[in-house]
Design a protein around this motif. Structure first.
Motif, PDB file in Angstrom:
ATOM      1  N   ALA A  14       0.716  -1.146   0.039  1.00  0.00           N
ATOM      2  CA  ALA A  14       0.160   0.060   0.177  1.00  0.00           C
ATOM      3  C   ALA A  14       0.685   1.257  -0.222  1.00  0.00           C
ATOM      4  CB  ALA A  14      -1.004   0.012   1.085  1.00  0.00           C
ATOM      5  N   GLN A  15       2.026   1.425   0.701  1.00  0.00           N
ATOM      6  CA  GLN A  15       2.854   2.375   0.771  1.00  0.00           C
ATOM      7  C   GLN A  15       3.606   2.636  -0.439  1.00  0.00           C
ATOM      8  OE1 GLN A  15       3.492   5.007   3.208  1.00  0.00           O
ATOM      9  NE2 GLN A  15       1.650   4.092   4.032  1.00  0.00           N
ATOM     10  N   ARG A  16       3.864   1.557  -1.164  1.00  0.00           N
ATOM     11  CA  ARG A  16       4.468   1.451  -2.488  1.00  0.00           C
ATOM     12  C   ARG A  16       3.570   2.328  -3.544  1.00  0.00           C
ATOM     13  NH1 ARG A  16       6.572  -4.110  -4.271  1.00  0.00           N
ATOM     14  NH2 ARG A  16       7.679  -3.780  -2.587  1.00  0.00           N
ATOM     15  N   ILE A  17       2.255   1.884  -3.423  1.00  0.00           N
ATOM     16  CA  ILE A  17       1.192   2.586  -4.480  1.00  0.00           C
ATOM     17  C   ILE A  17       0.995   4.149  -3.911  1.00  0.00           C
ATOM     18  CG2 ILE A  17      -1.005   2.368  -5.013  1.00  0.00           C
ATOM     19  CD1 ILE A  17      -1.196  -0.528  -4.564  1.00  0.00           C
ATOM     20  N   VAL A  18       1.030   4.511  -2.674  1.00  0.00           N
ATOM     21  CA  VAL A  18       0.800   5.809  -2.154  1.00  0.00           C
ATOM     22  C   VAL A  18       2.175   6.604  -2.828  1.00  0.00           C
ATOM     23  CG1 VAL A  18       0.979   7.543  -0.490  1.00  0.00           C
ATOM     24  CG2 VAL A  18      -0.486   5.293  -0.356  1.00  0.00           C
ATOM     25  N   ARG A  19       3.164   6.117  -2.552  1.00  0.00           N
ATOM     26  CA  ARG A  19       4.557   6.826  -2.970  1.00  0.00           C
ATOM     27  C   ARG A  19       4.364   7.021  -4.682  1.00  0.00           C
ATOM     28  NH1 ARG A  19       7.138   3.843   1.317  1.00  0.00           N
ATOM     29  NH2 ARG A  19       7.591   2.254  -0.417  1.00  0.00           N
ATOM     30  N   ALA A  20       3.952   5.897  -5.294  1.00  0.00           N
ATOM     31  CA  ALA A  20       4.139   5.998  -6.655  1.00  0.00           C
ATOM     32  C   ALA A  20       2.989   7.169  -7.203  1.00  0.00           C
ATOM     33  CB  ALA A  20       3.636   4.557  -7.381  1.00  0.00           C
ATOM     34  N   LYS A  21       1.874   7.029  -6.721  1.00  0.00           N
ATOM     35  CA  LYS A  21       1.145   8.121  -6.979  1.00  0.00           C
ATOM     36  C   LYS A  21       1.606   9.694  -6.737  1.00  0.00           C
ATOM     37  CE  LYS A  21      -3.342   5.844  -5.994  1.00  0.00           C
ATOM     38  NZ  LYS A  21      -4.542   5.759  -5.046  1.00  0.00           N
ATOM     39  N   ALA A  22       2.266   9.783  -5.521  1.00  0.00           N
ATOM     40  CA  ALA A  22       2.821  11.035  -5.225  1.00  0.00           C
ATOM     41  C   ALA A  22       3.926  11.331  -6.406  1.00  0.00           C
ATOM     42  CB  ALA A  22       3.554  11.039  -3.610  1.00  0.00           C
ATOM     43  N   LYS A  23       4.650  10.365  -6.657  1.00  0.00           N
ATOM     44  CA  LYS A  23       5.657  10.838  -7.846  1.00  0.00           C
ATOM     45  C   LYS A  23       5.193  11.057  -9.005  1.00  0.00           C
ATOM     46  CE  LYS A  23      10.106  10.140  -9.313  1.00  0.00           C
ATOM     47  NZ  LYS A  23      11.343  10.691  -8.757  1.00  0.00           N
ATOM     48  N   ILE A  24       4.221  10.338  -9.211  1.00  0.00           N
ATOM     49  CA  ILE A  24       3.430  10.885 -10.804  1.00  0.00           C
ATOM     50  C   ILE A  24       2.917  12.515 -10.511  1.00  0.00           C
ATOM     51  CG2 ILE A  24       1.135  10.702 -12.161  1.00  0.00           C
ATOM     52  CD1 ILE A  24       1.534   7.704 -11.515  1.00  0.00           C
ATOM     53  N   ARG A  25       2.200  12.689  -9.519  1.00  0.00           N
ATOM     54  CA  ARG A  25       1.858  14.164  -9.092  1.00  0.00           C
ATOM     55  C   ARG A  25       2.920  15.091  -9.123  1.00  0.00           C
ATOM     56  NH1 ARG A  25      -0.462  12.936  -4.328  1.00  0.00           N
ATOM     57  NH2 ARG A  25       1.438  13.891  -3.418  1.00  0.00           N
ATOM     58  N   ASP A  26       3.843  14.864  -8.424  1.00  0.00           N
ATOM     59  CA  ASP A  26       4.961  15.560  -8.221  1.00  0.00           C
ATOM     60  C   ASP A  26       6.002  16.020  -9.304  1.00  0.00           C
ATOM     61  OD1 ASP A  26       3.842  15.931  -5.580  1.00  0.00           O
ATOM     62  OD2 ASP A  26       5.398  14.778  -4.520  1.00  0.00           O
ATOM     63  N   ALA A  27       6.192  14.998 -10.140  1.00  0.00           N
ATOM     64  CA  ALA A  27       7.039  15.074 -11.106  1.00  0.00           C
ATOM     65  C   ALA A  27       6.001  15.296 -12.496  1.00  0.00           C
ATOM     66  CB  ALA A  27       7.572  13.681 -11.662  1.00  0.00           C
ATOM     67  N   ARG A  28       4.683  15.646 -12.180  1.00  0.00           N
ATOM     68  CA  ARG A  28       3.860  16.144 -13.346  1.00  0.00           C
ATOM     69  C   ARG A  28       4.229  14.984 -14.590  1.00  0.00           C
ATOM     70  NH1 ARG A  28       1.532  20.946 -12.759  1.00  0.00           N
ATOM     71  NH2 ARG A  28       2.371  22.119 -11.038  1.00  0.00           N
ATOM     72  N   ILE A  29       4.045  13.740 -14.138  1.00  0.00           N
ATOM     73  CA  ILE A  29       4.377  12.631 -15.383  1.00  0.00           C
ATOM     74  C   ILE A  29       2.943  12.808 -16.155  1.00  0.00           C
ATOM     75  CG2 ILE A  29       4.221  10.018 -15.761  1.00  0.00           C
ATOM     76  CD1 ILE A  29       5.996   9.812 -13.162  1.00  0.00           C
ATOM     77  N   PRO A  30       3.106  12.954 -17.390  1.00  0.00           N
ATOM     78  CA  PRO A  30       2.373  13.275 -18.626  1.00  0.00           C
ATOM     79  C   PRO A  30       1.319  11.881 -18.566  1.00  0.00           C
ATOM     80  CG  PRO A  30       3.824  12.682 -19.701  1.00  0.00           C
ATOM     81  CD  PRO A  30       4.584  12.779 -18.349  1.00  0.00           C
ATOM     82  N   TYR A  31      -0.197  12.050 -18.746  1.00  0.00           N
ATOM     83  CA  TYR A  31      -0.967  10.946 -19.138  1.00  0.00           C
ATOM     84  C   TYR A  31      -1.422  10.852 -20.518  1.00  0.00           C
ATOM     85  CZ  TYR A  31      -5.542   8.417 -18.687  1.00  0.00           C
ATOM     86  OH  TYR A  31      -6.611   7.748 -18.881  1.00  0.00           O
ATOM     87  N   GLN A  32      -0.378  10.154 -21.307  1.00  0.00           N
ATOM     88  CA  GLN A  32      -0.317   9.823 -22.594  1.00  0.00           C
ATOM     89  C   GLN A  32       0.401   8.699 -22.825  1.00  0.00           C
ATOM     90  OE1 GLN A  32       1.571  13.531 -23.693  1.00  0.00           O
ATOM     91  NE2 GLN A  32       3.688  12.347 -23.570  1.00  0.00           N
ATOM     92  N   VAL A  33       0.054   8.169 -24.019  1.00  0.00           N
ATOM     93  CA  VAL A  33       0.983   7.141 -24.589  1.00  0.00           C
ATOM     94  C   VAL A  33       2.147   7.480 -25.158  1.00  0.00           C
ATOM     95  CG1 VAL A  33       0.972   5.345 -26.610  1.00  0.00           C
ATOM     96  CG2 VAL A  33      -1.208   5.592 -25.211  1.00  0.00           C
ATOM     97  N   PRO A  34       3.178   7.137 -24.867  1.00  0.00           N
ATOM     98  CA  PRO A  34       4.731   7.693 -25.321  1.00  0.00           C
ATOM     99  C   PRO A  34       4.942   7.716 -26.996  1.00  0.00           C
ATOM    100  CG  PRO A  34       5.170   5.629 -24.486  1.00  0.00           C
ATOM    101  CD  PRO A  34       3.653   5.642 -23.919  1.00  0.00           C
TER     102      PRO A  34
END
Length: 417
Positions: free
Chosen positions: A159-179
């Motif tokens: 569960a902590q791994r998932i929470v950290r991954a979501k935070a990483k996506i949010r903080d790093a502004r990872i784009p929601y797109q197919v590369p």
């Protein structure tokens, strides 16, 4: 509305939740830009459906209604919490646009949302374990407990791994797109690993009453087809072939009472010949490449089983050879175990048992119930009853799936005193 009709609509809502909830969630992530807000919006939308549909009837396009309702409720919630004004202007405009109009929410963009979400979850900024865990949770809706069992990891850790991954996506502004196409190959390995784990959970559920979860294996195959349209890489072809060839045996894998039937005891007339034909064609295309990867090799092994008219006619020498190539391509204790079982079928149970014992002694598969079940079966075939009983009991102490447990208990009861 009568009670029976209302109950029928509630049953329809439950079916739509099982079939559509993760697609709705993926679209809400695209529209709202946040995993947690989208998850809350998803549940708000289904709560609204439970309140309104029994009164007003099921809408003509349930998925679009749920997306539109979820988005509206999310934005309304943000306004109530005085957070809406803090959003960038362009985001606010996008979120607020056409709130009540679902006409643009069920086209090609919606169909591609889950593929976008997979690549977002499998972004290289995340660790491989986080990529897999997040995708299984957010794309496919597996519970934290189910994913933890697949990883052999404690649920709180997962569960902590998932929470950290979501935070990483949010903080790093990872784009929601197919590369972009040039970036696809380096991103593909994690995606294929995720799709295969989803299929495995559907083909052989890790725990619970049901041996198989058809919704998950069907979804994995659908995602495999989408990936082939995007990038017809030999490993993508191999993965889809592997899933289809395994899926072709679904009807023969369990009895009408839900009891497990092993491969060598299955009624092969129940195998799906259309899926086998498609799988064999994909294997041929994958093996024609200069590079043959692990998924294509596993598909080739499944193809040998699919082409055998009976269990006795299986070409175990070819299967053993393919496992040896697979071990060189992707060394793994589980592959070693599968090769040992193939050697037992080719050379006899004593040869296989020696290999299984060596694997068990290493300790990596000490808590893997199938390793102990394989050892128990080989001891049983050799007449080493006491060892077989101990191995079956060890496997039973580890198994989480009810049908597998009943099978092992049945084998244990069948041992002579």
């Amino acid at each position: 509305m009568s009670g029976d009709l209302a109950d029928g609509i509630r049953g329809t809502i439950e079916a739509i939740y099982r079939q559509e909830s993760r697609r709705v969630f993926a679209t809400l992530v695209r529209l709202l830009g946040d995993f947690d807000i989208a998850e809350e919006a998803l549940h708000d939308a289904f709560r609204a459906a439970l309140e309104q549909w029994p009164r007003d009837g099921v809408p003509a396009n349930p998925r679009a209604w749920l997306v539109s309702t979820g988005r509206f409720k999310a934005i309304d919630g943000m306004r109530r919490r005085s957070r809406f004004e803090a959003l960038p202007d362009e985001v606010a405009e996008q979120l607020a646009d056409d709130l009540a109009d679902p006409s643009g929410l069920d086209g090609e963009a919606v169909e591609d949302d889950r593929l976008r979400l997979i690549f977002t979850c499998c972004h290289p900024a995340l660790s491989p374990d986080a990529q897999v865990a997040l995708t299984l949770r957010e794309v496919c809706g597996l519970t934290t407990e189910e994913i933890a069992r697949a990883f052999l990891t404690a649920a709180p850790t997962l569960a902590q791994r998932i929470v950290r991954a979501k935070a990483k996506i949010r903080d790093a502004r990872i784009p929601y797109q197919v590369p972009a196409r040039e970036d696809l190959p380096v991103r593909l390995d994690a995606v294929l690993r995720v799709v295969y784990l989803v299929f495995n959970e559907g083909y052989s559920a890790s725990f619970g009453n049901a041996l198989m979860r058809h919704d998950l294996s069907t979804e994995a195959i659908r995602l495999g087809r989408l990936l082939i349209e995007l990038l017809p890489d030999p490993e993508v072809l191999g993965l889809l072939a592997l899933m289809l060839l395994h899926e072709s045996r679904r009807s023969a894998r369990s009895s009408p009472e839900g009891e497990l039937i092993l491969l060598d005891e299955q009624d092969r007339t129940l195998w799906n010949r259309d899926q086998i034909a498609e799988g064999l064609s994909l294997v041929s295309r994958a093996l024609a490449s200069r590079y043959v990867g692990p998924y294509a090799l596993q598909a080739a092994i499944a193809a040998v089983h699919a082409e055998a008219p009976s269990a006795n006619a299986t070409d175990w020498a070819q299967i053993t050879g393919l496992y040896e190539v697979l071990l060189r391509a992707e060394p793994s204790p589980v592959v070693e175990l599968n090769r040992a079982v193939a050697v037992a079928m080719r050379d006899g149970p004593a040869a296989g048992l020696a290999l299984v014992d060596a694997i068990v002694v290493e300790g990596v598969l000490a808590d893997y119930h199938l390793a102990h079940a394989a050892r128990a079966d080989l001891c049983r075939r050799l007449g080493r009853t006491a060892e077989a009983r101990a191995a079956y009991q060890r496997a039973l102490s580890l198994v989480k799936q009810d049908a597998e447990r009943r099978f092992l208990e049945r084998r244990l009861r069948e041992l002579p005193d």
